[in-house]
Structures are given as C-alpha cells and as structure tokens.
Design an enzyme around this catalytic site. Sequence first.
Site, short mmCIF file in Angstrom:
data_model
loop_
_atom_site.label_atom_id
_atom_site.label_comp_id
_atom_site.label_asym_id
_atom_site.label_seq_id
_atom_site.Cartn_x
_atom_site.Cartn_y
_atom_site.Cartn_z
N ARG A 175 0.81 -1.21 0.00
CA ARG A 175 0.00 0.00 0.00
C ARG A 175 0.85 1.26 0.00
NH1 ARG A 175 -5.09 -0.45 1.90
NH2 ARG A 175 -5.01 1.35 3.27
N ARG A 179 8.15 7.25 -4.59
CA ARG A 179 8.12 8.04 -5.82
C ARG A 179 9.38 8.88 -5.95
NH1 ARG A 179 2.70 10.34 -4.26
NH2 ARG A 179 1.22 8.70 -4.72
N ARG A 258 -6.83 -6.82 14.34
CA ARG A 258 -6.28 -5.68 15.07
C ARG A 258 -7.42 -4.69 15.30
NH1 ARG A 258 -1.78 -6.38 17.29
NH2 ARG A 258 -1.34 -4.16 17.20
N ARG A 289 -0.71 7.70 14.81
CA ARG A 289 -0.89 8.96 14.11
C ARG A 289 -1.86 9.85 14.86
NH1 ARG A 289 -3.15 5.82 8.76
NH2 ARG A 289 -4.55 4.46 9.88
N GLU A 312 -4.32 7.89 17.51
CA GLU A 312 -4.74 6.52 17.15
C GLU A 312 -3.73 5.50 17.66
OE1 GLU A 312 -5.93 6.29 12.98
OE2 GLU A 312 -5.06 4.29 12.89
N TYR A 360 -9.33 -6.94 4.29
CA TYR A 360 -9.31 -5.49 4.47
C TYR A 360 -9.81 -4.86 3.18
CZ TYR A 360 -7.73 -0.84 5.67
OH TYR A 360 -7.69 0.49 5.97
N ASP A 362 -10.92 -1.25 1.26
CA ASP A 362 -11.14 0.19 1.20
C ASP A 362 -12.60 0.41 0.84
OD1 ASP A 362 -8.55 0.91 1.80
OD2 ASP A 362 -7.92 1.00 -0.31
N1 UDP Z 1 3.49 2.31 6.74
C1 UDP Z 1 4.70 2.65 7.31
N2 UDP Z 1 4.91 3.93 7.71
C2 UDP Z 1 3.96 4.89 7.59
C3 UDP Z 1 2.72 4.56 7.01
C4 UDP Z 1 2.51 3.25 6.60
O1 UDP Z 1 5.56 1.81 7.46
O2 UDP Z 1 4.21 6.05 8.01
C5 UDP Z 1 3.29 0.90 6.32
C6 UDP Z 1 2.90 0.03 7.49
O3 UDP Z 1 3.51 -1.24 7.34
C7 UDP Z 1 1.40 -0.07 7.36
C8 UDP Z 1 1.17 -0.01 5.84
O4 UDP Z 1 2.25 0.81 5.35
O5 UDP Z 1 0.90 -1.23 7.95
C9 UDP Z 1 -0.18 0.58 5.42
O6 UDP Z 1 -0.37 1.82 6.06
P1 UDP Z 1 -1.55 2.84 5.81
O7 UDP Z 1 -1.36 3.93 6.79
O8 UDP Z 1 -1.64 3.16 4.38
O9 UDP Z 1 -2.83 1.98 6.17
P2 UDP Z 1 -4.25 2.46 6.63
O10 UDP Z 1 -4.28 2.16 8.07
O11 UDP Z 1 -4.34 3.94 6.38
O12 UDP Z 1 -5.19 1.67 5.82
#
Ligand code: UDP
Length: 383
Positions: A175, A179, A258, A289, A312, A360, A362
Amino acid sequence: MNVDLVVVGAGLFGLTVAERCAGRLGMRVLVVEARRHIGGNAYSELEPETGIEVHRYGAHLFHTSNESVWAYANRFTRFTDYVHRVYTRHGDEIFPLPINLATINQFTRSAMSPSEAAAWVRDRAAQYRDGDVSNLERKAISLIGRDLYEAFVRGYTAKQWEADPMDLPATVIARLPVRYTYDNRYFSDTHEGLPVDGYTRWFERMIDSDRVEILLGNDFLDRRSAVNKHNTVGRVEVVYTGPLDRYFDRVAGGLTWRTLDFAWEVVPTGDYQGTAVINYADRSIPYLRTIEFRHFHPERDHPRDRSVIAREYSRLARPEDEPYYPVNSTMDRHTLHRYRNLARQETGVHFGGRLGTYRYLDMHMAIASALRVVDRLAARRTV
Ligand code: UDP
C-alpha cells in the site's frame, strides 16, 4: 416476514446491496444493524462542542479509479476536491509521505535528482534485490533501502502490528509506494474527495426508499433479537456482512483482528498541527498517528479557537472489541479456509464485506464487491 432480502450490517457493502436490490431489482429489503447507527466504520458525526465532522472509527478517505464505483457514489453525494496528504514525524523532524524525492532529500540533507535518488536507494537495497522478498522487512528494504526502512517503516509497522516485520507478509507494505518525484499525494487514484455534507448524509440518501427498512440495535446472532439467524435463515434470502467466525459460533476457532483505540481531545487552538494526518514513525511515541479533522474540510466554517484531534493506537482485538484489520497469520488462513467451506454450504446466505470475508477493504472496494454480488443476484433472478 414481509421482505425479499435481509441484509445483516449497514456498512458500505450492506448499504450498497440494499440500495441496488431495492432500486434495481425492486426487492423489499430489511437491513439489520447491531450498532445504533448506519455506515459501519465509515460513520461520521458532528463533534458536539465544535461542530467539526469527526470520523468515529478513524480517518476515511474516499478514492477510486473504478468509473462505475465513482458514478455510483456520485448518485448520492457530491465530493469536495480534498486531496489527501500525510506527513510523518521521525526524530525532531516532519517529513512528507509517501516516501518521495522531498523525503529522500530531506533525510539525506541533499539535492539529488530523480535518477541520483533512485541510485542511492538501489545501493541500499542491493542486499535483497534478487533474493527472497516474502516478508515485509525484506520487501520494504528491496523497495526503499535499509536507511529509509529503519526511519519510516520499521517503528510504525511494529506499532501497528505488534509483530516483527520479518514475520509479516510483504503484501502489507504494497500500500505504500515510493516516488522519485515531488508528488506527495497519498493516493494515486483518478478520483478522490470527501462527501460534501458528510459521510452519514451520503449513506442516509442511499436508503431513502420505501423498499428499504432499517432496524438498528439488532444483533442478528443474538437469539433474543427481533430478527436473528434462527428465525431468518432458510425463510428469506440473507446477505451477511458481520464477522464470519461469529456466524458459525467460532466452531473452527477465532479469526484474529487488530483494533484501534482513539484518544479524543478538543484542543484550545484553531490549528493544532497544520494538516489532517501526522504519522509517528518512532517507537518511542506510543500512538500511530494524530488526526485533526477540521483539515478534511477547509471549505467549511469552523471555530477559530478550538479543534478536534484523535490520537490513534493499535492493538490486538479481544472478542468484544471492534475488529479493524485482519491479522491474516498462517493460523488465520487455515481457519478462514474452514469457514469458507462452511459458508459455501450455507444455502440462501451470501457472505460479504470486510468482516464477512475477512479481507481489508477500502470503501471503494466494498462498493465494487457489493455491485458484483447484486449482479449475481440479478442474473439468478432472470434465469
Ligand atoms: N506504513 C509505514 N509507515 C507509515 C505509514 C505506513 O511503514 O508512516 C506501512 C505500514 O507497514 C502499514 C502499511 O504501510 O501497515 C499501510 O499503512 P496505511 O497507513 O496506508 O494503512 P491504513 O491504516 O491507512 O489503511
């Protein structure tokens, strides 16, 4: 019961099935929902003290490249031009995400061009480039190199999953792109935005029909509920979107999830962090976050002296907690296989949605998958 279909769960999957079965197939649909509100985890409401819209189950950002999903959603709401961007704190600095040229140059205190940055990463990824990238750590290092992995991924991932990244599947990291430009849009989809008058208004419009009835606070798996598995299955067609293991009384064991905890606060400032989401990459900060909700709707009038934030936290879910992310361990996959076999034998019941399939999803994926289920139901009705 005077209905053609019972939908269990009023999340996006369930609402889409209900709306389409009523609107397209002319069915009379009853939606039963255990919670006291519709919308599942995408539910939002106005925080009473500030009037700021908050997503009670964590930040929900709508984005899709699927034209039919986009057209479908636009029948019920307009979307703002909000574009999601995320920043992350590492040490005493804030960096842009996803990892992009600005992140790399700030991290290395340099001014590399795209090809120089790519070479820099390649150098640090050499270790795993041709080898085994089956776990999250190896996969991440092969993509971004060890230095960036340790700064931005290792701590965050360990907090989110409470597991060694060597034991997590590589798919989790898929995910997170990297870039070699200064583009720091979080999503790369064609369409993106937030519902102009909130998620809940969007969902209310979906079920604004004589053919759809909603029963809140009704747990389908509780025999004491007015509409339950016992008095429904076999008598009327059912679309079930609750937890798959609970449907079968956990006969094959529990599937692990989780869950998230949110620490809510109304802070005495008109702008707490300058953006909607800041991740905390370091393990020394216990939360993942901080979300500041006013930034999702800069077009709205908000109080100038107060703001709503939520920190969170992630942990393993107990049976009584809200499930968010499937853990998908080897054991879970084995258990899931057994439940899928049981689900296939359950005539007249379709399992769908995040909880019903242990996947999971979206929001746009939940809608797309619901539209496919309705196509299948429609095809069956015409034969
Ligand atoms: N991830 C990470 N650092 C970050 C954000 C995401 O390592 O700052 C990795 C982490 O392994 C996570 C995955 O990317 O489980 C997906 O994160 P994202 O925040 O996109 O998932 P969401 O909870 O928003 O669906």
